[in-house]
Write a protein that holds these residues in place. Sequence first.
Motif, PDB file in Angstrom:
ATOM      1  N   UNK A 145     -67.371-127.229 -15.592  1.00  0.00           N
ATOM      2  CA  UNK A 145     -65.935-127.478 -15.650  1.00  0.00           C
ATOM      3  C   UNK A 145     -65.642-128.968 -15.682  1.00  0.00           C
ATOM      4  N   UNK A 146     -66.437-129.748 -14.950  1.00  0.00           N
ATOM      5  CA  UNK A 146     -66.281-131.204 -14.983  1.00  0.00           C
ATOM      6  C   UNK A 146     -66.624-131.758 -16.364  1.00  0.00           C
ATOM      7  N   UNK A 147     -67.645-131.177 -17.002  1.00  0.00           N
ATOM      8  CA  UNK A 147     -67.978-131.598 -18.358  1.00  0.00           C
ATOM      9  C   UNK A 147     -66.800-131.377 -19.297  1.00  0.00           C
ATOM     10  N   UNK A 148     -66.230-130.182 -19.226  1.00  0.00           N
ATOM     11  CA  UNK A 148     -65.094-129.847 -20.082  1.00  0.00           C
ATOM     12  C   UNK A 148     -63.907-130.759 -19.775  1.00  0.00           C
ATOM     13  N   UNK A 149     -63.667-130.990 -18.497  1.00  0.00           N
ATOM     14  CA  UNK A 149     -62.541-131.820 -18.085  1.00  0.00           C
ATOM     15  C   UNK A 149     -62.700-133.253 -18.587  1.00  0.00           C
ATOM     16  N   UNK A 150     -63.906-133.801 -18.485  1.00  0.00           N
ATOM     17  CA  UNK A 150     -64.130-135.175 -18.925  1.00  0.00           C
ATOM     18  C   UNK A 150     -63.922-135.339 -20.424  1.00  0.00           C
ATOM     19  N   UNK A 151     -64.377-134.381 -21.192  1.00  0.00           N
ATOM     20  CA  UNK A 151     -64.184-134.464 -22.637  1.00  0.00           C
ATOM     21  C   UNK A 151     -62.706-134.284 -22.974  1.00  0.00           C
ATOM     22  N   UNK A 152     -62.048-133.373 -22.275  1.00  0.00           N
ATOM     23  CA  UNK A 152     -60.616-133.161 -22.493  1.00  0.00           C
ATOM     24  C   UNK A 152     -59.832-134.417 -22.149  1.00  0.00           C
ATOM     25  N   UNK A 153     -60.280-135.146 -21.124  1.00  0.00           N
ATOM     26  CA  UNK A 153     -59.582-136.361 -20.697  1.00  0.00           C
ATOM     27  C   UNK A 153     -59.661-137.460 -21.740  1.00  0.00           C
ATOM     28  N   UNK A 154     -60.607-137.352 -22.658  1.00  0.00           N
ATOM     29  CA  UNK A 154     -60.726-138.332 -23.736  1.00  0.00           C
ATOM     30  C   UNK A 154     -59.780-138.009 -24.890  1.00  0.00           C
ATOM     31  N   UNK A 155     -59.025-136.919 -24.743  1.00  0.00           N
ATOM     32  CA  UNK A 155     -58.068-136.543 -25.773  1.00  0.00           C
ATOM     33  C   UNK A 155     -58.603-135.559 -26.792  1.00  0.00           C
ATOM     34  N   UNK A 162     -65.469-127.817 -27.737  1.00  0.00           N
ATOM     35  CA  UNK A 162     -66.444-126.748 -28.014  1.00  0.00           C
ATOM     36  C   UNK A 162     -67.646-127.287 -28.789  1.00  0.00           C
ATOM     37  N   UNK A 163     -67.370-128.115 -29.785  1.00  0.00           N
ATOM     38  CA  UNK A 163     -68.455-128.662 -30.604  1.00  0.00           C
ATOM     39  C   UNK A 163     -69.341-129.598 -29.797  1.00  0.00           C
ATOM     40  N   UNK A 164     -68.738-130.474 -29.007  1.00  0.00           N
ATOM     41  CA  UNK A 164     -69.519-131.456 -28.251  1.00  0.00           C
ATOM     42  C   UNK A 164     -70.350-130.808 -27.151  1.00  0.00           C
ATOM     43  N   UNK A 165     -69.819-129.756 -26.537  1.00  0.00           N
ATOM     44  CA  UNK A 165     -70.530-129.125 -25.419  1.00  0.00           C
ATOM     45  C   UNK A 165     -71.250-127.842 -25.816  1.00  0.00           C
ATOM     46  N   UNK A 166     -71.240-127.543 -27.124  1.00  0.00           N
ATOM     47  CA  UNK A 166     -71.937-126.370 -27.650  1.00  0.00           C
ATOM     48  C   UNK A 166     -71.437-125.071 -27.000  1.00  0.00           C
ATOM     49  N   UNK A 170     -63.192-120.043 -27.299  1.00  0.00           N
ATOM     50  CA  UNK A 170     -62.682-119.130 -26.272  1.00  0.00           C
ATOM     51  C   UNK A 170     -63.193-119.483 -24.894  1.00  0.00           C
ATOM     52  N   UNK A 171     -64.471-119.852 -24.816  1.00  0.00           N
ATOM     53  CA  UNK A 171     -65.055-120.248 -23.530  1.00  0.00           C
ATOM     54  C   UNK A 171     -64.400-121.529 -23.016  1.00  0.00           C
ATOM     55  N   UNK A 172     -64.140-122.476 -23.916  1.00  0.00           N
ATOM     56  CA  UNK A 172     -63.483-123.720 -23.526  1.00  0.00           C
ATOM     57  C   UNK A 172     -62.096-123.426 -22.967  1.00  0.00           C
ATOM     58  N   UNK A 173     -61.358-122.530 -23.633  1.00  0.00           N
ATOM     59  CA  UNK A 173     -60.009-122.187 -23.136  1.00  0.00           C
ATOM     60  C   UNK A 173     -60.084-121.561 -21.749  1.00  0.00           C
ATOM     61  N   UNK A 174     -61.099-120.737 -21.521  1.00  0.00           N
ATOM     62  CA  UNK A 174     -61.260-120.129 -20.196  1.00  0.00           C
ATOM     63  C   UNK A 174     -61.554-121.193 -19.141  1.00  0.00           C
ATOM     64  N   UNK A 175     -62.420-122.143 -19.491  1.00  0.00           N
ATOM     65  CA  UNK A 175     -62.726-123.237 -18.567  1.00  0.00           C
ATOM     66  C   UNK A 175     -61.468-124.036 -18.258  1.00  0.00           C
ATOM     67  N   UNK A 176     -60.708-124.362 -19.296  1.00  0.00           N
ATOM     68  CA  UNK A 176     -59.498-125.158 -19.093  1.00  0.00           C
ATOM     69  C   UNK A 176     -58.485-124.426 -18.218  1.00  0.00           C
TER      70      UNK A 176
END
Length: 211
Positions: A145-155, A162-166, A170-176
């Motif tokens: 979740x921290x990985x997703x949050x950090x990438x999201x924080x970069x805009x 999804x592409x950067x974290x493979x 849908x999984x990214x939306x669930x994490x967010x």
Amino acid sequence: MIRVLIADQARLFRSGLAALLADEPDIVLGGEADDAGKVARVAMECAADVALVASELPGLDFFPLIEEMRVTAPECAVVVLAARSRPGDLRRAVAAGAFGFVLKDSSPVQLSDAIRRVARGERVVDPDLAYAELVTAPPPLTPRELDVLNVAAEGATVGEIAERLHLSPGTVRNYLARIVGKAGARTRVEAIAIARERGWLWHESVRRFNG
């Protein structure tokens, strides 16, 4: 002789600090800056060894400023002067490359000692700030979740995350969605703002320099 740059928006504070340092036989004022955008340029112009940078300096958040200094003025060690310490500030400052983190109301003896130690290549952290950082509650997020949050924080968009974290979109939306809920926020933007305030994004600087 240790050349020091003082960066603070208040002229009175800069003048007072310069007067205190004038009594030190091995420390000399190299330059001053009242805006974050001027710090790196002034540091290079005066060949500063140490930059005392106020955490509330206008113009640029002080974490990106520290990172900029590492690139444009690598011979100048940054010491953050904090009026107060917010959760995660110390950790993020160290991750960005600061050599010191002290309170603005430190005594002249403490500050001059910090300047000398940093000029020798040592790290200096106010012990009360260090203790406060140690007892700060960790983020309620999982490492992913921290990985997703950090990438999201970069805009980044959902697709880019999804592409950067493979991951799948849908999984990214669930994490967010989980991140928003755990942060007690209403939106992703609000969750990112809360994360920054609480210091959950401190390791993004480490990833940028080591990745």
